[in-house]
Design a protein around this motif. Structure first.
Motif, PDB file in Angstrom:
ATOM      1  N   SER A   1      23.672  55.134  42.169  1.00 31.97           N
ATOM      2  CA  SER A   1      23.383  56.399  42.830  1.00 31.97           C
ATOM      3  C   SER A   1      22.413  56.209  43.988  1.00 31.97           C
ATOM      4  O   SER A   1      22.547  56.861  45.035  1.00 31.97           O
ATOM      5  CB  SER A   1      22.804  57.386  41.815  1.00 31.97           C
ATOM      6  N   THR A   2      21.445  55.311  43.826  1.00 28.98           N
ATOM      7  CA  THR A   2      20.502  55.044  44.912  1.00 28.98           C
ATOM      8  C   THR A   2      21.209  54.454  46.119  1.00 28.98           C
ATOM      9  O   THR A   2      20.984  54.867  47.265  1.00 28.98           O
ATOM     10  CB  THR A   2      19.398  54.092  44.427  1.00 28.98           C
TER      11      THR A   2
ATOM     12  N   SER B   1      29.252  62.070  46.678  1.00 26.88           N
ATOM     13  CA  SER B   1      27.816  61.915  46.421  1.00 26.88           C
ATOM     14  C   SER B   1      27.355  62.922  45.371  1.00 26.88           C
ATOM     15  O   SER B   1      26.574  62.590  44.470  1.00 26.88           O
ATOM     16  CB  SER B   1      27.021  62.094  47.717  1.00 26.88           C
TER      17      SER B   1
ATOM     18  N   THR C   1      19.961  64.886  49.826  1.00 24.76           N
ATOM     19  CA  THR C   1      20.325  63.498  49.530  1.00 24.76           C
ATOM     20  C   THR C   1      19.102  62.590  49.555  1.00 24.76           C
ATOM     21  O   THR C   1      19.002  61.646  48.767  1.00 24.76           O
ATOM     22  CB  THR C   1      21.383  62.999  50.525  1.00 24.76           C
TER      23      THR C   1
ATOM     24  N   SER D   1      16.561  58.919  42.112  1.00 28.19           N
ATOM     25  CA  SER D   1      17.303  57.787  41.544  1.00 28.19           C
ATOM     26  C   SER D   1      16.468  56.522  41.547  1.00 28.19           C
ATOM     27  O   SER D   1      16.511  55.739  40.594  1.00 28.19           O
ATOM     28  CB  SER D   1      18.602  57.567  42.335  1.00 28.19           C
TER      29      SER D   1
ATOM     30  N   GLN E   1      17.493  63.076  46.302  1.00 23.65           N
ATOM     31  CA  GLN E   1      18.242  62.351  45.281  1.00 23.65           C
ATOM     32  C   GLN E   1      17.958  60.857  45.336  1.00 23.65           C
ATOM     33  O   GLN E   1      17.861  60.194  44.301  1.00 23.65           O
ATOM     34  CB  GLN E   1      19.746  62.603  45.455  1.00 23.65           C
ATOM     35  N   THR E   2      17.827  60.314  46.533  1.00 22.57           N
ATOM     36  CA  THR E   2      17.495  58.889  46.673  1.00 22.57           C
ATOM     37  C   THR E   2      16.161  58.579  46.010  1.00 22.57           C
ATOM     38  O   THR E   2      16.031  57.585  45.287  1.00 22.57           O
ATOM     39  CB  THR E   2      17.445  58.503  48.158  1.00 22.57           C
TER      40      THR E   2
ATOM     41  N   GLN F   1      18.838  65.752  38.947  1.00 22.11           N
ATOM     42  CA  GLN F   1      19.993  65.144  39.599  1.00 22.11           C
ATOM     43  C   GLN F   1      21.226  66.035  39.485  1.00 22.11           C
ATOM     44  O   GLN F   1      21.995  66.165  40.446  1.00 22.11           O
ATOM     45  CB  GLN F   1      20.260  63.775  38.991  1.00 22.11           C
TER      46      GLN F   1
ATOM     47  N   PHE G   1      25.717  62.138  41.688  1.00 23.18           N
ATOM     48  CA  PHE G   1      24.440  62.682  41.231  1.00 23.18           C
ATOM     49  C   PHE G   1      24.598  63.335  39.861  1.00 23.18           C
ATOM     50  O   PHE G   1      23.769  63.138  38.964  1.00 23.18           O
ATOM     51  CB  PHE G   1      23.911  63.720  42.230  1.00 23.18           C
TER      52      PHE G   1
ATOM     53  N   SER H   1      23.393  57.061  47.750  1.00 26.37           N
ATOM     54  CA  SER H   1      22.567  58.049  48.442  1.00 26.37           C
ATOM     55  C   SER H   1      22.123  57.535  49.805  1.00 26.37           C
ATOM     56  O   SER H   1      22.114  58.283  50.788  1.00 26.37           O
ATOM     57  CB  SER H   1      21.340  58.406  47.588  1.00 26.37           C
TER      58      SER H   1
ATOM     59  N   ALA I   1      25.051  57.805  52.078  1.00 29.39           N
ATOM     60  CA  ALA I   1      25.259  59.200  52.477  1.00 29.39           C
ATOM     61  C   ALA I   1      24.227  59.640  53.515  1.00 29.39           C
ATOM     62  O   ALA I   1      24.560  60.362  54.471  1.00 29.39           O
ATOM     63  CB  ALA I   1      25.207  60.106  51.256  1.00 29.39           C
ATOM     64  N   VAL I   2      22.977  59.211  53.343  1.00 25.80           N
ATOM     65  CA  VAL I   2      21.938  59.560  54.322  1.00 25.80           C
ATOM     66  C   VAL I   2      22.285  59.006  55.696  1.00 25.80           C
ATOM     67  O   VAL I   2      22.127  59.688  56.729  1.00 25.80           O
ATOM     68  CB  VAL I   2      20.574  59.027  53.845  1.00 25.80           C
TER      69      VAL I   2
END
Length: 205
Positions: free
Chosen positions: A109-110, A76, A161, A168, A164-165, A45, A80, A113, A116-117
């Protein structure tokens, strides 16, 4: 509960087998947390957060869109990094309090993310198609290259991202499972530890 009665009428409560099993189970949960999964995911992360923030720097020199206006790569990326740092701390200090903090950070964070996506996807879809216009036979014009650069960077940020999703979500699932293991046995272990170890009858003489 096992009870032993001595000749002097002293009653001693022996160690409860269930309490020993509960203690062993709690230690197993601690060992599962310390096995390295939070640390590995936390380092991933942190690296993703640094990559997102560094890759977004060229976007400030192209056409300013919603991604730059909202500062999506920056908040974001910081999210992370913060979540990864908490996961690394959890690996070193496996306590219930830090586990809960890490679980909340992973869930947050999920969610961020996913937001952000969505922003990246909408922004990439809104980038207009710019045809390649030859400028004195030296290639396409600057606007074409700027558009392609913006599209490529945002596509890379979208992939980071998405990764990262997934990280997380996996970390949150593991922490939720560990938290249930703690909660299931913590109350019973405390009750077992608070029980008296020996009973001495009063002196009747």
């Amino acid at each position: 509960m096992a009870v032993a009665v001595h000749r002097d009428l002293t009653v001693q409560v022996l160690q409860d087998g269930n309490a020993a099993k509960l203690t062993d189970r709690q230690q197993a949960v601690h060992a599962a947390v310390k096995r390295g999964d939070p640390k590995c995911l936390g380092v991933s992360q942190v690296m993703l957060g640094l990559m997102v923030m560094s890759y977004s720097i060229p976007l400030h020199f192209t056409e300013v869109t919603e991604v730059v206006r909202l500062g999506v790569p920056w908040w974001s990326g910081l999210t992370f990094i913060a979540t990864g740092v908490v996961a690394i701390v959890l690996d070193k200090h496996s306590t219930m309090k830090i586990l809960q903090v890490c679980l909340l950070a992973s869930l947050g964070s999920t969610v961020l993310s996913v937001v952000a996506v969505i922003i990246y996807s909408v922004d990439i879809d809104r980038i207009p198609e710019v045809p390649c216009v030859n400028m004195h036979r030296n290639g396409c014009d600057v606007e074409y290259y700027a558009t392609e650069l913006s599209r490529g960077i945002k596509s890379a940020l979208l992939v980071f991202t998405l990764a990262q999703t997934a990280i997380s979500a996996v970390l949150g699932f593991l922490l939720l499972r560990h938290r249930r293991g703690f909660a299931q046995y913590a109350s019973l272990t405390q009750a077992a530890s608070s029980s008296p170890t020996s009973l001495i009858p009063p002196n009747l003489n």
